[in-house]
Design a protein around this motif. Structure first.
Motif, PDB file in Angstrom:
ATOM      1  N   VAL A  77      -8.013  -7.561   3.919  1.00  0.00           N
ATOM      2  CA  VAL A  77      -6.771  -7.627   3.150  1.00  0.00           C
ATOM      3  C   VAL A  77      -7.071  -7.829   1.659  1.00  0.00           C
ATOM      4  O   VAL A  77      -6.430  -7.221   0.794  1.00  0.00           O
ATOM      5  N   ALA A  78      -8.059  -8.664   1.355  1.00  0.00           N
ATOM      6  CA  ALA A  78      -8.446  -8.857  -0.046  1.00  0.00           C
ATOM      7  C   ALA A  78      -8.902  -7.550  -0.662  1.00  0.00           C
ATOM      8  O   ALA A  78      -8.561  -7.238  -1.817  1.00  0.00           O
ATOM      9  N   ALA A  79      -9.664  -6.772   0.076  1.00  0.00           N
ATOM     10  CA  ALA A  79     -10.121  -5.477  -0.432  1.00  0.00           C
ATOM     11  C   ALA A  79      -8.948  -4.534  -0.650  1.00  0.00           C
ATOM     12  O   ALA A  79      -8.908  -3.788  -1.637  1.00  0.00           O
ATOM     13  N   ALA A  80      -7.977  -4.574   0.268  1.00  0.00           N
ATOM     14  CA  ALA A  80      -6.791  -3.733   0.110  1.00  0.00           C
ATOM     15  C   ALA A  80      -5.995  -4.139  -1.121  1.00  0.00           C
ATOM     16  O   ALA A  80      -5.517  -3.282  -1.879  1.00  0.00           O
ATOM     17  N   VAL A  81      -5.857  -5.437  -1.339  1.00  0.00           N
ATOM     18  CA  VAL A  81      -5.122  -5.916  -2.512  1.00  0.00           C
ATOM     19  C   VAL A  81      -5.821  -5.491  -3.795  1.00  0.00           C
ATOM     20  O   VAL A  81      -5.181  -5.030  -4.754  1.00  0.00           O
ATOM     21  N   ARG A  82      -7.144  -5.633  -3.839  1.00  0.00           N
ATOM     22  CA  ARG A  82      -7.887  -5.218  -5.035  1.00  0.00           C
ATOM     23  C   ARG A  82      -7.715  -3.723  -5.290  1.00  0.00           C
ATOM     24  O   ARG A  82      -7.525  -3.281  -6.435  1.00  0.00           O
ATOM     25  N   PHE A  83      -7.792  -2.921  -4.238  1.00  0.00           N
ATOM     26  CA  PHE A  83      -7.635  -1.479  -4.389  1.00  0.00           C
ATOM     27  C   PHE A  83      -6.245  -1.158  -4.942  1.00  0.00           C
ATOM     28  O   PHE A  83      -6.099  -0.325  -5.852  1.00  0.00           O
ATOM     29  N   ILE A  84      -5.231  -1.814  -4.417  1.00  0.00           N
ATOM     30  CA  ILE A  84      -3.861  -1.561  -4.879  1.00  0.00           C
ATOM     31  C   ILE A  84      -3.703  -1.972  -6.335  1.00  0.00           C
ATOM     32  O   ILE A  84      -3.090  -1.251  -7.139  1.00  0.00           O
ATOM     33  N   ARG A  85      -4.234  -3.128  -6.709  1.00  0.00           N
ATOM     34  CA  ARG A  85      -4.118  -3.580  -8.107  1.00  0.00           C
ATOM     35  C   ARG A  85      -4.793  -2.607  -9.067  1.00  0.00           C
ATOM     36  O   ARG A  85      -4.318  -2.394 -10.184  1.00  0.00           O
ATOM     37  N   GLU A  86      -5.897  -2.043  -8.631  1.00  0.00           N
ATOM     38  CA  GLU A  86      -6.633  -1.129  -9.513  1.00  0.00           C
ATOM     39  C   GLU A  86      -5.999   0.249  -9.604  1.00  0.00           C
ATOM     40  O   GLU A  86      -6.131   0.933 -10.627  1.00  0.00           O
ATOM     41  N   HIS A  87      -5.282   0.656  -8.553  1.00  0.00           N
ATOM     42  CA  HIS A  87      -4.833   2.056  -8.497  1.00  0.00           C
ATOM     43  C   HIS A  87      -3.342   2.238  -8.271  1.00  0.00           C
ATOM     44  O   HIS A  87      -2.890   3.371  -8.084  1.00  0.00           O
ATOM     45  N   ALA A  88      -2.552   1.167  -8.308  1.00  0.00           N
ATOM     46  CA  ALA A  88      -1.128   1.273  -7.984  1.00  0.00           C
ATOM     47  C   ALA A  88      -0.412   2.314  -8.840  1.00  0.00           C
ATOM     48  O   ALA A  88       0.463   3.034  -8.351  1.00  0.00           O
ATOM     49  N   CYS A  89      -0.787   2.408 -10.100  1.00  0.00           N
ATOM     50  CA  CYS A  89      -0.102   3.326 -11.017  1.00  0.00           C
ATOM     51  C   CYS A  89      -0.768   4.700 -11.082  1.00  0.00           C
ATOM     52  O   CYS A  89      -0.453   5.510 -11.968  1.00  0.00           O
ATOM     53  N   GLU A 146       3.913  -3.776  -1.994  1.00  0.00           N
ATOM     54  CA  GLU A 146       3.023  -4.261  -3.052  1.00  0.00           C
ATOM     55  C   GLU A 146       2.752  -3.170  -4.075  1.00  0.00           C
ATOM     56  O   GLU A 146       2.736  -3.427  -5.288  1.00  0.00           O
ATOM     57  N   ILE A 147       2.539  -1.955  -3.624  1.00  0.00           N
ATOM     58  CA  ILE A 147       2.338  -0.834  -4.551  1.00  0.00           C
ATOM     59  C   ILE A 147       3.558  -0.672  -5.447  1.00  0.00           C
ATOM     60  O   ILE A 147       3.447  -0.558  -6.680  1.00  0.00           O
ATOM     61  N   LEU A 148       4.737  -0.679  -4.840  1.00  0.00           N
ATOM     62  CA  LEU A 148       5.971  -0.503  -5.609  1.00  0.00           C
ATOM     63  C   LEU A 148       6.178  -1.661  -6.581  1.00  0.00           C
ATOM     64  O   LEU A 148       6.598  -1.445  -7.737  1.00  0.00           O
ATOM     65  N   ARG A 149       5.884  -2.879  -6.155  1.00  0.00           N
ATOM     66  CA  ARG A 149       6.051  -4.036  -7.042  1.00  0.00           C
ATOM     67  C   ARG A 149       5.200  -3.912  -8.295  1.00  0.00           C
ATOM     68  O   ARG A 149       5.673  -4.145  -9.419  1.00  0.00           O
ATOM     69  N   LEU A 150       3.952  -3.524  -8.129  1.00  0.00           N
ATOM     70  CA  LEU A 150       3.053  -3.397  -9.270  1.00  0.00           C
ATOM     71  C   LEU A 150       3.468  -2.247 -10.181  1.00  0.00           C
ATOM     72  O   LEU A 150       3.368  -2.337 -11.414  1.00  0.00           O
ATOM     73  N   LYS A 151       3.940  -1.159  -9.603  1.00  0.00           N
ATOM     74  CA  LYS A 151       4.421  -0.038 -10.406  1.00  0.00           C
ATOM     75  C   LYS A 151       5.635  -0.448 -11.241  1.00  0.00           C
ATOM     76  O   LYS A 151       5.738  -0.113 -12.428  1.00  0.00           O
ATOM     77  N   LEU A 152       6.535  -1.205 -10.627  1.00  0.00           N
ATOM     78  CA  LEU A 152       7.725  -1.636 -11.359  1.00  0.00           C
ATOM     79  C   LEU A 152       7.377  -2.660 -12.437  1.00  0.00           C
ATOM     80  O   LEU A 152       8.017  -2.697 -13.497  1.00  0.00           O
ATOM     81  N   ASP A 153       6.380  -3.498 -12.188  1.00  0.00           N
ATOM     82  CA  ASP A 153       5.922  -4.413 -13.235  1.00  0.00           C
ATOM     83  C   ASP A 153       5.394  -3.632 -14.438  1.00  0.00           C
ATOM     84  O   ASP A 153       5.628  -4.008 -15.592  1.00  0.00           O
ATOM     85  N   ARG A 154       4.688  -2.551 -14.156  1.00  0.00           N
ATOM     86  CA  ARG A 154       4.181  -1.698 -15.241  1.00  0.00           C
ATOM     87  C   ARG A 154       5.337  -1.039 -15.983  1.00  0.00           C
ATOM     88  O   ARG A 154       5.306  -0.931 -17.215  1.00  0.00           O
TER      89      ARG A 154
END
Length: 385
Positions: free
Chosen positions: A282-294, A328-336
């Motif tokens: 899960v940590a690896a998935a979170v890191r991947f999403i944070r790096e590539h969400a946008c 989580e992907i959508l949340r990070l995109k909307l933060d951007r």
């Protein structure tokens, strides 16, 4: 020609929050009629200037931090807007930060980092600290979680030396279950927490992640490590206060109800830049999403980065973070999106491209669903208009 309204600003310039209020007032004046400003040199909570007693002005915006200022502005008989949480003049129009929204951002941020143990470091001498604490505790209680609490003022703050306060803080920090996410009531207290953690060898952010409130950039960057902080919308707060005063000076009636301004988000720095979870997948998935969400990724792309089925990933992801990988992907995109709306003049179409949305229509619909207002309205509110 109409004479310029004479307005006294009883607001200190010694901290980032107050300077942000002043910038918001300036923004309002630039967009509307000019004012003749009287800004005395004074510290937070200082006595009101002597000239205020017989001042023939038109209005006041004040940080009413003590009884002397409260009496002075009430006795002036002038239209007044209060921009302090002390609430010492309850019959006066009032503009303040939304402490519930601040606490919610802090809780979400620490839980996103995987912390199962959360704590609040407050100062009961201030209403805003107590309100943030109460909301922080309530949010956690609704989730079945406990909040560990520390009060800087303590029961006898007038008799406690700074050294005694630091010793008490150190004992509390040692007693907390680790790893722990700590919200401090504002940046100055958060910096003290970081200092004590360093003195007693508590690793930040691995054993204790710390965030403050106000995003005083100089203070946050001088902290060791640099401090993560909630960003209040001080520009809009000052702008709203000026708009209310203008209405009052024009003869309108304004209720003394609180006008609460939501924060803009969180400026993430090293003090919380960690993932505190044992589940490496899960940590690896979170890191991947944070790096590539946008970058336009979807859940299928995340599954390529971890050795899990979609069902298992979503179940474990929700267990740790309380939401799905897609959310989580959508949340990070909307933060951007929020960041680009606040900091740039880019069109919605250009922002959609940079935030990884295929269509600007989907961006607008998602933004309104999550934040309750259209992107264009958010941008206007951020600018104080």
């Amino acid at each position: 020609m109409k004479a310029r309204p004479a307005v006294a600003l009883l607001i200190e310039t010694s901290n980032a929050y107050a300077r942000g209020l002043l910038k918001g007032i300036v923004a309002y004046i630039r967009e509307h009629r000019p004012w003749s400003i009287h800004l005395p040199e004074q510290g937070r909570g200082a006595s009101p200037p002597a000239w205020l007693a017989k001042w023939p002005g038109n209005g006041i915006i004040a940080r009413i931090e003590n009884e002397a200022i409260a009496r002075a502005v009430v006795n002036s008989g002038l239209p007044v807007v209060d921009v302090s949480a002390a609430r010492l003049a309850p019959g006066i129009a009032w503009v303040e930060t939304d402490d519930r929204a601040i606490a919610q951002l802090a809780v979400d941020h620490l839980l996103e980092r995987g912390f199962q143990h959360l704590a609040y470091c407050g100062d009961s001498a201030f209403n805003w600290s107590n309100w943030r604490r109460d909301h922080f505790v309530q949010i956690l209680e609704r989730q079945g979680r406990r909040c560990h609490e520390f009060d800087f003022s303590g029961k006898t703050p007038q008799r406690e030396s700074r050294e005694g306060q630091q010793r008490r803080l150190a004992a509390w920090l040692r007693s907390l279950p680790k790893p722990v996410g700590v919200m401090a009531c504002y940046d100055i207290r958060a910096q003290q927490v970081l200092d004590v953690c360093r003195e007693i060898n508590i690793a930040v952010p691995d054993d204790a992640a710390v965030l403050g409130v106000d995003n005083d950039e100089l203070l946050c960057e001088l902290s060791a490590p640099p401090l993560t902080s909630v960003i209040p919308n001080t520009l809009r707060t000052g702008y709203e206060a000026a708009a209310l005063l203008d209405r009052l000076m024009a003869g309108d009636r304004v209720a003394a109800d609180p006008h609460l301004i939501a924060p803009l988000g969180i400026e993430v720095r090293q003090s919380t830049d960690v993932l505190a979870m044992d589940d490496r997948d899960v940590a690896a998935a979170v890191r991947f999403i944070r790096e590539h969400a946008c970058d336009g990724i979807n859940v299928a792309d995340v599954l390529k980065a971890v050795p899990l089925s979609r069902r298992v990933l979503e179940s474990r992801f929700r267990s740790h973070l309380g939401r799905t990988p897609h959310e989580e992907i959508l949340r990070l995109k909307l933060d951007r999106v929020k960041q680009l709306l606040a900091e740039t003049e880019l069109s919605i179409a250009a922002i959609a491209e940079r935030a990884g949305f295929e269509h600007s229509e989907y961006l607008s619909a998602s933004f309104k669903q999550h934040f309750g207002l259209a992107p264009s309205v958010f941008r206007r509110q951020f600018r104080g208009n």
